[in-house]
Design an enzyme around this catalytic site. Structure first.
Site, short mmCIF file in Angstrom:
data_model
loop_
_atom_site.label_atom_id
_atom_site.label_comp_id
_atom_site.label_asym_id
_atom_site.label_seq_id
_atom_site.Cartn_x
_atom_site.Cartn_y
_atom_site.Cartn_z
N HIS A 208 0.84 -1.19 0.00
CA HIS A 208 0.00 0.00 0.00
C HIS A 208 0.88 1.25 0.00
CE1 HIS A 208 0.58 0.81 4.32
NE2 HIS A 208 0.50 -0.50 4.48
N ASP B 61 3.05 6.14 -21.68
CA ASP B 61 2.81 6.09 -23.12
C ASP B 61 4.10 5.64 -23.81
OD1 ASP B 61 4.48 8.41 -23.50
OD2 ASP B 61 2.75 9.72 -23.23
N GLY C 198 -0.11 10.90 -22.16
CA GLY C 198 -0.93 9.72 -21.88
C GLY C 198 -0.48 8.90 -20.68
N ASN C 199 0.51 9.38 -19.94
CA ASN C 199 1.03 8.63 -18.79
C ASN C 199 0.11 8.77 -17.58
OD1 ASN C 199 3.69 8.36 -20.20
ND2 ASN C 199 3.67 10.57 -19.92
N ARG D 78 5.49 18.28 -15.46
CA ARG D 78 6.27 17.28 -16.20
C ARG D 78 7.46 16.73 -15.42
NH1 ARG D 78 9.83 18.74 -21.49
NH2 ARG D 78 10.74 16.68 -21.83
#
Length: 146
Positions: free
Chosen positions: A22, A30, A132-133, A109
């Site tokens: 956890h 991507d 797309g990450n 980023r």
């Protein structure tokens, strides 16, 4: 192949998901992501879209319920724009399995890269969408009793 296990999940990815504790995070990246530069544990899922992987992972994965936003995606670089349909597609894939999707945090980023460096693993996918990450934070897996 195993019964009840989505065919998009490789044995290596299943092992990593089971090993995670956890609070651990996994990056579904991507195809453009610098995974090998940032991390030593990289799993290939070439040709598989992230939404497909989310549908495969979600039945096996408890999203962290102790944080407000257990999902993180990269925010657009100044002057660039996001395709909001990408996030919508990902959340729809999770909601298809869980009934609803957790909230998403948008991360700058280079801060995203820093999180990727300390993630449990990075999965390179066939996702071609820009930005797309997505990072998934694992929660406490409920224990099934008789």
């Amino acid at each position: 192949m195993l019964k009840g296990i989505h065919p998009a999940l490789s044995p290596e990815l299943l092992k990593v998901l089971a090993e995670m504790g956890h609070g651990d995070e996994i990056v579904l990246s991507d195809a453009h992501f610098p995974a090998h530069q940032l991390h030593h544990k990289v799993i290939r899922a070439d040709g598989i879209q992230i939404a497909t992987l989310l549908e495969a992972i979600t039945p096996l994965f408890e999203y962290d319920q102790y944080v407000e936003r257990p999902l993180a995606m990269m925010q657009a670089v100044h002057g660039d724009s996001l395709d909001l349909a990408v996030e919508e597609r990902y959340l729809a894939a999770i909601a298809k399995i869980n009934g609803k999707a957790p909230l998403v945090e948008r991360v700058e980023r280079f801060a995203f890269y820093d999180r990727a460096k300390i993630a449990y693993a990075v999965v390179i996918t066939g996702e071609l969408a820009k930005y797309g990450n997505i990072i998934l934070k694992k929660g406490v897996t409920p224990v099934l009793t008789d």
